[in-house]
Design a protein around this motif. Sequence first.
Motif, PDB file in Angstrom:
ATOM      1  N   LYS A  56     -10.184 -40.166   2.425  1.00 27.41           N
ATOM      2  CA  LYS A  56     -11.000 -39.251   3.221  1.00 27.41           C
ATOM      3  C   LYS A  56     -10.187 -38.415   4.207  1.00 27.41           C
ATOM      4  N   SER A  57      -8.988 -38.862   4.525  1.00 30.14           N
ATOM      5  CA  SER A  57      -8.213 -38.184   5.566  1.00 30.14           C
ATOM      6  C   SER A  57      -6.742 -38.097   5.197  1.00 30.14           C
ATOM      7  N   ILE A  58      -6.055 -37.179   5.849  1.00 33.91           N
ATOM      8  CA  ILE A  58      -4.612 -37.043   5.745  1.00 33.91           C
ATOM      9  C   ILE A  58      -4.035 -37.022   7.159  1.00 33.91           C
ATOM     10  N   TYR A  59      -3.112 -37.922   7.424  1.00 35.97           N
ATOM     11  CA  TYR A  59      -2.343 -37.865   8.666  1.00 35.97           C
ATOM     12  C   TYR A  59      -1.045 -37.120   8.372  1.00 35.97           C
ATOM     13  N   TYR A  60      -0.598 -36.322   9.320  1.00 39.51           N
ATOM     14  CA  TYR A  60       0.653 -35.605   9.115  1.00 39.51           C
ATOM     15  C   TYR A  60       1.317 -35.297  10.452  1.00 39.51           C
ATOM     16  N   VAL A  61       2.556 -34.839  10.386  1.00 43.68           N
ATOM     17  CA  VAL A  61       3.337 -34.491  11.573  1.00 43.68           C
ATOM     18  C   VAL A  61       3.265 -32.990  11.797  1.00 43.68           C
ATOM     19  N   SER A  62       3.068 -32.587  13.040  1.00 41.67           N
ATOM     20  CA  SER A  62       3.113 -31.171  13.387  1.00 41.67           C
ATOM     21  C   SER A  62       3.930 -31.006  14.666  1.00 41.67           C
ATOM     22  N   TYR A  63       4.856 -30.063  14.634  1.00 45.39           N
ATOM     23  CA  TYR A  63       5.747 -29.809  15.771  1.00 45.39           C
ATOM     24  C   TYR A  63       5.225 -28.581  16.510  1.00 45.39           C
ATOM     25  N   ARG A  64       4.677 -28.809  17.694  1.00 42.49           N
ATOM     26  CA  ARG A  64       4.037 -27.736  18.443  1.00 42.49           C
ATOM     27  C   ARG A  64       4.524 -27.745  19.888  1.00 42.49           C
ATOM     28  N   ASP A  65       4.906 -26.564  20.374  1.00 45.49           N
ATOM     29  CA  ASP A  65       5.342 -26.436  21.766  1.00 45.49           C
ATOM     30  C   ASP A  65       6.446 -27.439  22.100  1.00 45.49           C
ATOM     31  N   LYS A  66       7.435 -27.500  21.192  1.00 48.69           N
ATOM     32  CA  LYS A  66       8.606 -28.369  21.377  1.00 48.69           C
ATOM     33  C   LYS A  66       8.236 -29.849  21.437  1.00 48.69           C
ATOM     34  N   GLU A  88       6.834 -38.654  23.904  1.00 44.58           N
ATOM     35  CA  GLU A  88       7.789 -38.918  22.836  1.00 44.58           C
ATOM     36  C   GLU A  88       7.402 -38.135  21.587  1.00 44.58           C
ATOM     37  N   ASP A  89       8.304 -38.113  20.606  1.00 45.21           N
ATOM     38  CA  ASP A  89       8.030 -37.480  19.311  1.00 45.21           C
ATOM     39  C   ASP A  89       7.662 -38.554  18.305  1.00 45.21           C
TER      40      ASP A  89
END
Length: 295
Positions: A56-66, A88-89
């Motif tokens: 039902k869902s997808i988790y993912y990484v997004s790099y926003r505003d450093k 943290e990242d």
Amino acid sequence: MIFCTLALKSFSQVPTTDIYLLDVKAKHGKFVFTNPQKISDWKGYNNQPYFTPDGKSIYYVSYRDKQSDIYKYDIGSKATTQFTNTPEDEYSPKLTPDKKYISVVRVMKDSSQQLWEFPIDGGIPQRIAFGYDSIGYYCWEDNNHVVLVNVPEPMNLKLYFRNAGTVYGVSKSYFVVKNVGRSLQMLNNKFMIALFIQKPANKKDSINWISSIDSKGNIVQIIPTLPNCEDFALGPKNTLFMGKNGKLYKYRIWKDKAWTEIADFSNTDYKNFYRIVFNKKGDKIAIVSYQGKKP
């Protein structure tokens, strides 16, 4: 260049990547991919998609505003929500085997890379695997066993056991495989068979398996990778998938003799793709495309 989980802040130019979701129909070894949708709503780095087991869902990484955080895309509503929001990242989201947490590789302020888990319903995250501060990639075998790959290169693969009696402790290393790639998959959780890419000095990379119930740590070679490729996915019926030059290939373990082309995306917006992942049912695929040089 291998684009590791290392903090994106160390790069002068963050790669521009997008995530596309496609429907998949497979019958008698033939595959049809339809209804492509770009699910990443941010121009920049969007990567490492992970389907939840219920599809039902997808988790993912997004790099926003450093800042790198984990986001959640709901396939039904097409809505995106932010899952982590920390100083943290966070990278590499996965559901833990007990289905209570989303585990991540977390880059701390001292640049150490640690394994953490965030409660799905909110709450205080906790660290896993104390004592290991250079984790780049990982996959779960069960709630007490996790396969870890260190960064930077040369990367080595290790299987660790998290002692059930020691909540934060990692108690034992079962095996070490040197010079591996960044892709990890579980072929069979019951027999704890992990898939990985080995990168020998002769550059004849191959996809292999190793089982943690094999006390000798024997490595079984499955098939050479496509040339200069190190990202593979595991789909239904023990089928491996890799992409190269806009084309998608498949190899069914124990049945096929070689890689077979099954799709040509060279005339699409996602023709430059490298990472791919299938949902558990096998009727959807997430593809990571890139602009410019391959990450």
